[in-house]
Design a protein around this motif. Structure first.
Motif, PDB file in Angstrom:
ATOM      1  N   VAL A   1      11.898  11.637   3.639  1.00 44.87           N
ATOM      2  CA  VAL A   1      11.310  10.689   4.579  1.00 44.87           C
ATOM      3  C   VAL A   1      11.241   9.344   3.870  1.00 44.87           C
ATOM      4  N   GLU A   2      11.730   8.295   4.518  1.00 47.00           N
ATOM      5  CA  GLU A   2      11.667   6.950   3.954  1.00 47.00           C
ATOM      6  C   GLU A   2      11.018   6.026   4.967  1.00 47.00           C
ATOM      7  N   GLY A   3      10.243   5.069   4.457  1.00 46.57           N
ATOM      8  CA  GLY A   3       9.571   4.144   5.351  1.00 46.57           C
ATOM      9  C   GLY A   3       9.279   2.824   4.680  1.00 46.57           C
ATOM     10  N   GLU A   4       8.800   1.884   5.486  1.00 46.24           N
ATOM     11  CA  GLU A   4       8.485   0.546   5.009  1.00 46.24           C
ATOM     12  C   GLU A   4       7.131   0.109   5.560  1.00 46.24           C
ATOM     13  N   LEU A   5       6.487  -0.770   4.815  1.00 46.89           N
ATOM     14  CA  LEU A   5       5.213  -1.348   5.230  1.00 46.89           C
ATOM     15  C   LEU A   5       5.168  -2.787   4.752  1.00 46.89           C
ATOM     16  N   ASP A   6       5.020  -3.717   5.698  1.00 41.96           N
ATOM     17  CA  ASP A   6       4.876  -5.124   5.323  1.00 41.96           C
ATOM     18  C   ASP A   6       3.522  -5.324   4.654  1.00 41.96           C
ATOM     19  N   VAL A   7       3.528  -6.037   3.532  1.00 46.03           N
ATOM     20  CA  VAL A   7       2.279  -6.355   2.837  1.00 46.03           C
ATOM     21  C   VAL A   7       1.771  -7.674   3.420  1.00 46.03           C
ATOM     22  N   THR A   8       0.776  -7.568   4.291  1.00 47.77           N
ATOM     23  CA  THR A   8       0.198  -8.717   4.966  1.00 47.77           C
ATOM     24  C   THR A   8      -1.208  -8.976   4.421  1.00 47.77           C
ATOM     25  N   GLU A   9      -1.759 -10.128   4.721  1.00 47.27           N
ATOM     26  CA  GLU A   9      -3.122 -10.440   4.281  1.00 47.27           C
ATOM     27  C   GLU A   9      -4.121  -9.417   4.790  1.00 47.27           C
ATOM     28  N   GLU A  10      -3.843  -8.848   5.980  1.00 47.32           N
ATOM     29  CA  GLU A  10      -4.776  -7.900   6.594  1.00 47.32           C
ATOM     30  C   GLU A  10      -4.838  -6.563   5.854  1.00 47.32           C
ATOM     31  N   ASN A  11      -3.806  -6.194   5.099  1.00 51.07           N
ATOM     32  CA  ASN A  11      -3.858  -4.912   4.382  1.00 51.07           C
ATOM     33  C   ASN A  11      -3.932  -5.103   2.865  1.00 51.07           C
ATOM     34  N   CYS A  12      -4.421  -6.269   2.462  1.00 49.01           N
ATOM     35  CA  CYS A  12      -4.537  -6.585   1.033  1.00 49.01           C
ATOM     36  C   CYS A  12      -5.981  -6.543   0.549  1.00 49.01           C
ATOM     37  N   THR A  13      -6.103  -6.567  -0.749  1.00 51.06           N
ATOM     38  CA  THR A  13      -7.383  -6.703  -1.426  1.00 51.06           C
ATOM     39  C   THR A  13      -7.402  -8.094  -2.061  1.00 51.06           C
TER      40      THR A  13
END
Length: 137
Positions: free
Chosen positions: A33-45
């Motif tokens: 299984v392969e996938g992607e996730l954009d690193v946005t300000e909303e999912n950051c620390t």
């Protein structure tokens, strides 16, 4: 289920939380299984790098899809254990890429390993999870 790529199907029927996070499957087969996730300000620390919980949720979703692909029709699965090693930060603006592969496919337990990479190809995290397979309710 076959070894054909079912990514489009899973992008349509993915879990609501995964959709909210923006998880996109690029490859879904019984063995990978392969996938992607954009690193946005909303999912950051703070500083602006992908939050550890987001990495874990991303990997958990992918491993769960892998388990689903390998369980009997009508069965259900849930994560009963998960361990994460964080190796590098993934900065805001990048795309995190995940690759999930089975460690063991058993009748009632499956173990999946998900490696999460930064855009430069460096390993950012390794998540190992155990999925229990149960008859559907």
């Amino acid at each position: 289920m076959s070894e054909e790529n079912l990514a489009d199907t899973f992008n349509k029927m993915n879990a609501p939380f995964a959709k909210t996070m923006g998880v996109r499957m690029t490859l879904v087969t019984k063995s990978r299984v392969e996938g992607e996730l954009d690193v946005t300000e909303e999912n950051c620390t703070i500083p602006p790098t992908l939050h550890g919980g987001a990495i874990m949720a991303f990997a958990d979703n992918m491993g769960g899809i892998g388990a689903f692909m390998n369980m009997p029709e009508g069965a259900i699965t849930t994560t009963i254990e998960s361990k994460t090693n964080f190796l590098r930060a993934i900065p805001v603006g990048q795309v995190a890429k995940g690759v999930s592969t089975p460690v063991n496919i058993g009748r009632t337990l499956q173990v999946w390993k998900t490696e999460v990479f930064r855009e430069d190809g460096k390993l950012a995290a390794v998540v190992t999870q155990t999925q229990i397979i149960r008859p559907g309710d």
